[in-house]
Design an enzyme around this catalytic site. Structure first.
Site, PDB file in Angstrom:
ATOM      1  N   ASP A  98      38.918  40.636  45.867  1.00  0.00           N
ATOM      2  CA  ASP A  98      37.907  40.935  44.844  1.00  0.00           C
ATOM      3  C   ASP A  98      38.080  39.942  43.691  1.00  0.00           C
ATOM      4  OD1 ASP A  98      36.046  42.402  43.057  1.00  0.00           O
ATOM      5  OD2 ASP A  98      36.257  44.011  44.513  1.00  0.00           O
TER       6      ASP A  98
ATOM      7  N   HIS B 144      36.678  36.797  44.372  1.00  0.00           N
ATOM      8  CA  HIS B 144      35.311  36.810  43.851  1.00  0.00           C
ATOM      9  C   HIS B 144      35.190  36.074  42.524  1.00  0.00           C
ATOM     10  CE1 HIS B 144      34.211  40.642  46.382  1.00  0.00           C
ATOM     11  NE2 HIS B 144      34.668  39.638  47.119  1.00  0.00           N
TER      12      HIS B 144
END
Length: 467
Positions: A283, A306
Site C-alpha cells: 500500500d 502505492h
C-alpha cells in the site's frame, strides 16, 4: 627564589584548571539545540511571489514563511543521549523472557513497568533473540525518559484469537514522553494469516480490521530509528495524535500483494520528520491523513507500493484538514502512484500548503496525481456536491518515467476546483522515451521552467504555458 617561583606557578595552575573545566562544561551544556535549516529542505518560501495568489484569507507565501511555529522541529535528542550511558538498564530476560519462540508477553509487561517507573532514565533491553509477543500496550506517562533498545526480533502471534480484545493494534506506545525506540533489531508482524483473510484478497470474505504492527499514540518527543519493521498485519508504523517525532533509518517491507500494509502512517500528528527510510509494501509507502501538519519527509526510497500519499481525506462525508507538508528527496520505483493527493466526494475541509520537490520516478504508473473523486470500493461512488479543497500545491524538480501514457492527472472537483497548483521543472516521459500526457480537470494551474508534459483539459487542447 626558585622555590618561591615554583610555588607561584603551582598556585596559578591550581586556580586556572577549575576555571577551564567550568568554562568547558558550561560551553558543552549551554549550546542551544540545532534548528533544522531552511537549506536542508531546499524549500525557498519566497520563491513563488508572482504566481501564487492570495486564496481565502491567507497568502501562500506568508503561510509557509520561515517561522518558529512552522519549523518547530529541531535536531535534538530531548536530553536522552546525555544520560544514556548512565541509564538504568532493564533486561526483558531478567523478567522471565526466554526468546525461544514461546509467549514472552508477561515478561515484556513486567519489564516495561519497571523501566517506566524508574525515576532516572531507563533502557529497556531486548537482546538478540526471537521473542513472541501477543498484543501489548506500553502505557505512560513514565517517570523519566525511556529507551527501548531492540537488538533481537519481536514477533507477533499468528493466532487471530489473541486479538479479540483489540483487533486494531499489536504493539502500542500510549501517552509516553521522551521515548526512543531503536537498536537495529526487527519487528515482525507475521501478517500472512491476516492478508489471506482480507476481503481485498478474497472478495467473498467480510471486510474486517487488522492490527497495526507498531502504534505511537498521544506521545511526545519520540525518536524511532534504526529498525526493520516487516510483514505487518495491516499498517506497519502509525503515529497517531503525536507531537515532535523523528523517524529515521527505518526499513519497512512486506510483499507487493499484501493488502493495506502502509509503511508509515501519519494521523493527527504535528511536527514530524521522516527521513532516510527504505519502504516497500502493498500500500502507500507513506500516508498522511486528517489532522496532520508540519510534516517533513526527505530521503525516501519507495517501491513496491502505492507511493507517497496525502489522504484519503473526507471519507463518509467527514471533515479533514492536512497542511504544511514538504516532501523533499524521494525515489519511487515501480509504484502504482508517485506523489498523490486523494479525497472522497462529499467530504469537506482542505489539503493545503504542500510541496513535493526533488523526486525521481522510475516506471511509476501515475507519477503525479490529485484525485478529488477517489473511490476505493466495488460500487461506483455517488456524485456529491461537496469536496475537500485542494490548494497551494507545488511540484518542483520532478523527473523520471511512467509505466502508463499519463504522467500527470489533476482530477479536481467542479464545485471546489484545485487552486494554486504549480508545476516547476517537471520532466516525465513514458518508459522507453515516448511522450506522456497530462490530463487536467477543474484546476487553476501555473507552469514555470521546463514542464513536460503540459497540462490539458481532458479531451481538449494543451493549456498555454504561464509567463
Amino acid at each position: 627564589m626558585a622555590l618561591q617561583r615554583r610555588f607561584f606557578q603551582f598556585v596559578i595552575i591550581t586556580l586556572l584548571i577549575p576555571s577551564f573545566i567550568l568554562g568547558y562544561t558550561s560551553a558543552v551544556h549551554e549550546d542551544p539545540p540545532h534548528d533544522y535549516h531552511l537549506e536542508e529542505y531546499g524549500y525557498d518560501f519566497k520563491a513563488y511571489p508572482s504566481y501564487i495568489t492570495t486564496i481565502g484569507d491567507n497568502d501562500f507565501g506568508s503561510s509557509m514563511s520561515h517561522e518558529n511555529g512552522i519549523f518547530g522541529l529541531r535536531k535534538v535528542d530531548y536530553g536522552m543521549d546525555r544520560v544514556l550511558d548512565a541509564s538504568k538498564t532493564v533486561n526483558v530476560d531478567d523478567f522471565g523472557a526466554k526468546g525461544d519462540g514461546r509467549d514472552d508477553t508477561k515478561a515484556f509487561e513486567k519489564a516495561w513497568k519497571a523501566a517506566c517507573s524508574s525515576t532516572s532514565s531507563a533502557v529497556l533491553l531486548v537482546p538478540k533473540k526471537n521473542y513472541l509477543v501477543r498484543p501489548i500496550s506500553f502505557s505512560g506517562p513514565c517517570k523519566s525518559g525511556l529507551t527501548m533498545q531492540i537488538y533481537g526480533t519481536i514477533e507477533a502471534s499468528d493466532d487471530r484469537s489473541d486479538y479479540r480484545k483489540d483487533g486494531r493494534h499489536w504493539l502500542v506506545f500510549d501517552s509516553v514522553q521522551n521515548l526512543r525506540v531503536e537498536g537495529g533489531g526487527t519487528i515482525n508482524g507475521n501478517g500472512k494469516i491476516w492478508w489471506q483473510n482480507s476481503c481485498k484478497t478474497n472478495k467473498a470474505l467480510p471486510c474486517k480490521d487488522a492490527p497495526t504492527a507498531l502504534t505511537f499514540y498521544k506521545s511526545k518527543h519520540v525518536i524511532v530509528k534504526n529498525l526493520k519493521i516487516e510483514n505487518a498485519q495491516q499498517i506497519h508504523v502509525s503515529f497517531d495524535n503525536c507531537v515532535n517525532v523523528q523517524a529515521s533509518n527505518l526499513m519497512v517491507t512486506a510483499p507487493e500483494n499484501s493488502p493495506n500494509t502502509d509503511g508509515i502512517h501519519v494521523t493527527g500528528t504535528q511536527n514530524i520528520h521522516i527521513s532516510s527510510c527504505v519502504i516497500g509494501t502493498g500500500d502507500d509507502c507513506i500516508s498522511i491523513v486528517n489532522g496532520s501538519r508540519k510534516v517533513r519527509v526527505n530521503d525516501i526510497t519507495c517501491g513496491p507500493g502505492h507511493g507517497i500519499s496525502i489522504g484519503s481525506l473526507g471519507y463518509g462525508n467527514s471533515e479533514a484538514h492536512v497542511s504544511d507538508v514538504v516532501v523533499n528527496g524521494a525515489k519511487l520505483c515501480g509504484t502504482t502512484n508517485g506523489v498523490r493527493i486523494k479525497t472522497w466526494q462529499g467530504g469537506s475541509g482542505s489539503a493545503s500548503n504542500i510541496k513535493f520537490q526533488n523526486v525521481e520516478m522510475h516506471n511509476v504508473e501515475n507519477p503525479i496525481i490529485i484525485d478529488q473523486n477517489y473511490c476505493d470500493q466495488d460500487k461506483p461512488c455517488q456524485e456529491q456536491s461537496s469536496a475537500v479543497q485542494v490548494k497551494n500545491v507545488v511540484y518542483q524538480n520532478i523527473k523520471g518515467t511512467c509505466a502508463s501514457n499519463v504522467a500527470i492527472t489533476f482530477d479536481c472537483s467542479k464545485r471546489f476546483p484545485c487552486q494554486g497548483i504549480v508545476l516547476e521543472d517537471v520532466d516525465l516521459e513514458i518508459e522507453g522515451g515516448a511522450a506522456a500526457k497530462a490530463l487536467c480537470n477543474n484546476v487553476e494551474l501555473s507552469e514555470t521552467g521546463v514542464v513536460s508534459p503540459h497540462c490539458q483539459e481532458e479531451g481538449g487542447e494543451e493549456e498555454e504555458e504561464a509567463s
